[in-house]
Design a protein around this motif. Structure first.
Motif, PDB file in Angstrom:
ATOM      1  N   ARG A  90      44.919 -25.409  73.363  1.00  0.00           N
ATOM      2  CA  ARG A  90      46.321 -24.981  73.489  1.00  0.00           C
ATOM      3  C   ARG A  90      46.475 -23.729  74.367  1.00  0.00           C
ATOM      4  NH1 ARG A  90      51.050 -26.242  71.326  1.00  0.00           N
ATOM      5  NH2 ARG A  90      50.089 -27.814  69.980  1.00  0.00           N
ATOM      6  N   PRO A  91      45.753 -22.617  74.078  1.00  0.00           N
ATOM      7  CA  PRO A  91      45.902 -21.462  74.976  1.00  0.00           C
ATOM      8  C   PRO A  91      45.421 -21.747  76.393  1.00  0.00           C
ATOM      9  CG  PRO A  91      44.210 -21.042  73.299  1.00  0.00           C
ATOM     10  CD  PRO A  91      44.915 -22.296  72.900  1.00  0.00           C
ATOM     11  N   ILE A  92      44.429 -22.607  76.537  1.00  0.00           N
ATOM     12  CA  ILE A  92      43.954 -22.917  77.891  1.00  0.00           C
ATOM     13  C   ILE A  92      45.009 -23.701  78.656  1.00  0.00           C
ATOM     14  CG2 ILE A  92      42.292 -24.366  79.148  1.00  0.00           C
ATOM     15  CD1 ILE A  92      40.125 -23.174  77.509  1.00  0.00           C
ATOM     16  N   LEU A  93      45.590 -24.698  78.019  1.00  0.00           N
ATOM     17  CA  LEU A  93      46.624 -25.479  78.714  1.00  0.00           C
ATOM     18  C   LEU A  93      47.839 -24.595  79.021  1.00  0.00           C
ATOM     19  CD1 LEU A  93      47.463 -28.192  79.886  1.00  0.00           C
ATOM     20  CD2 LEU A  93      48.345 -28.832  77.624  1.00  0.00           C
ATOM     21  N   THR A  94      48.157 -23.678  78.127  1.00  0.00           N
ATOM     22  CA  THR A  94      49.259 -22.740  78.377  1.00  0.00           C
ATOM     23  C   THR A  94      48.963 -21.913  79.632  1.00  0.00           C
ATOM     24  OG1 THR A  94      49.689 -22.648  75.999  1.00  0.00           O
ATOM     25  CG2 THR A  94      50.620 -20.865  77.327  1.00  0.00           C
ATOM     26  N   LEU A 123      48.751 -32.625  72.393  1.00  0.00           N
ATOM     27  CA  LEU A 123      48.736 -31.281  72.990  1.00  0.00           C
ATOM     28  C   LEU A 123      49.641 -31.234  74.222  1.00  0.00           C
ATOM     29  CD1 LEU A 123      47.442 -28.460  72.832  1.00  0.00           C
ATOM     30  CD2 LEU A 123      45.625 -29.307  74.319  1.00  0.00           C
ATOM     31  N   TYR A 124      49.499 -32.222  75.112  1.00  0.00           N
ATOM     32  CA  TYR A 124      50.305 -32.228  76.334  1.00  0.00           C
ATOM     33  C   TYR A 124      51.805 -32.288  75.992  1.00  0.00           C
ATOM     34  CZ  TYR A 124      45.919 -33.277  78.784  1.00  0.00           C
ATOM     35  OH  TYR A 124      44.652 -33.231  79.284  1.00  0.00           O
ATOM     36  N   GLN A 125      52.146 -33.199  75.092  1.00  0.00           N
ATOM     37  CA  GLN A 125      53.567 -33.385  74.807  1.00  0.00           C
ATOM     38  C   GLN A 125      54.138 -32.189  74.059  1.00  0.00           C
ATOM     39  OE1 GLN A 125      53.195 -37.644  73.628  1.00  0.00           O
ATOM     40  NE2 GLN A 125      54.500 -38.080  75.395  1.00  0.00           N
ATOM     41  N   SER A 126      53.305 -31.532  73.249  1.00  0.00           N
ATOM     42  CA  SER A 126      53.802 -30.357  72.513  1.00  0.00           C
ATOM     43  C   SER A 126      54.047 -29.174  73.448  1.00  0.00           C
ATOM     44  CB  SER A 126      52.830 -29.974  71.396  1.00  0.00           C
ATOM     45  OG  SER A 126      51.651 -29.402  71.943  1.00  0.00           O
ATOM     46  N   LEU A 127      53.448 -29.203  74.636  1.00  0.00           N
ATOM     47  CA  LEU A 127      53.677 -28.118  75.598  1.00  0.00           C
ATOM     48  C   LEU A 127      54.654 -28.536  76.702  1.00  0.00           C
ATOM     49  CD1 LEU A 127      50.150 -26.445  75.713  1.00  0.00           C
ATOM     50  CD2 LEU A 127      52.263 -25.454  74.885  1.00  0.00           C
ATOM     51  N   GLY A 128      55.314 -29.663  76.512  1.00  0.00           N
ATOM     52  CA  GLY A 128      56.436 -30.014  77.380  1.00  0.00           C
ATOM     53  C   GLY A 128      56.210 -31.153  78.357  1.00  0.00           C
ATOM     54  N   PHE A 129      55.015 -31.742  78.368  1.00  0.00           N
ATOM     55  CA  PHE A 129      54.799 -32.891  79.262  1.00  0.00           C
ATOM     56  C   PHE A 129      55.618 -34.084  78.761  1.00  0.00           C
ATOM     57  CE2 PHE A 129      51.219 -30.344  80.532  1.00  0.00           C
ATOM     58  CZ  PHE A 129      50.913 -30.747  81.825  1.00  0.00           C
TER      59      PHE A 129
END
Ligand code: COA
Length: 165
Positions: A90-94, A123-129
């Motif tokens: 999560r922090p890396i994708l952020t 993870l992707y969808q939770s960060l807006g993908f």
């Protein structure tokens, strides 16, 4: 504090090791060291790595591609953490999103992900993908073909979700 740093050619053996871990192999392509070396030296790509507490080993790596394209469409070609499920992704994708949109001024960041990779998809969808569609038989494992989901996030969506200008 940033977790990621730009990779150097000395990181390639570790990148290949992470790519070949049993938890990675099913979900990401398996490139040779030569292919990684060539991609790393290309102006079209950027490699980012996270160091692990054990000297000389990596906790994660990511590859962005498409920097030489005029479209402003960047691809997150790889994202691999050495020990999945411990909250590092999560922090890396952020950080990757910030690199793509704030550092590299992307208009769109896209990726593809296996249908049977619910952790990555979550993870992707939770960060807006956003799910753009499904590419039929787009990947192959052994003699079987698998669909890949195409996901993307636009600059405007990133800025709205992540409160940055
Ligand atoms: C995908 C990957 C980068 C994610 O990193 P990670 O460190 O495992 O991710 P995190 O632990 O930070 O977060 C995982 C999230 O998925 C959730 N999750 C875990 N298993 C899940 C499942 N089976 N279904 C749905 N969600 C799941 C977790 O609860 C967490 O969500 P939350 O933060 O909302 O609680 C990592 O698992 C990895 O490298 N996997 C192998 C290679 C790979 O699949 N790369 C992506 C290719 S597209």
């Amino acid at each position: 504090m940033p977790i990621l740093r730009p990779a150097t050619p000395a990181d390639i053996p570790e990148i290949v090791r992470l790519e070949r871990l049993p938890g990675s192999q099913l979900y990401v392509g398996q490139w040779s060291e030569d292919r990684h070396r060539a991609t790393l030296s290309s102006p079209d790509a950027r490699y980012y790595v996270a160091d692990s507490p054990t000297p000389g080993t990596l906790a994660a790596y990511a590859i962005l591609r498409g920097l030489a394209e005029a479209s402003g469409s960047l691809e997150l070609k790889r994202l691999v953490v050495a020990t999945p499920g411990q909250g590092l992704g999560r922090p890396i994708l952020t950080e990757i999103l910030a690199l793509a949109f704030l550092t590299h001024h992307a208009h769109r960041l896209f990726l593809d992900v296996y249908d049977d990779n619910p952790r990555a998809r979550h993870l992707y969808q939770s960060l807006g993908f956003v799910h753009e569609g499904t590419m039929r038989d787009a990947a192959r494992r052994g003699d079987q073909y698998f669909p890949l989901h195409l996901l993307s996030i636009l600059d405007s969506e990133y800025r709205a979700l992540h409160n940055s200008r």
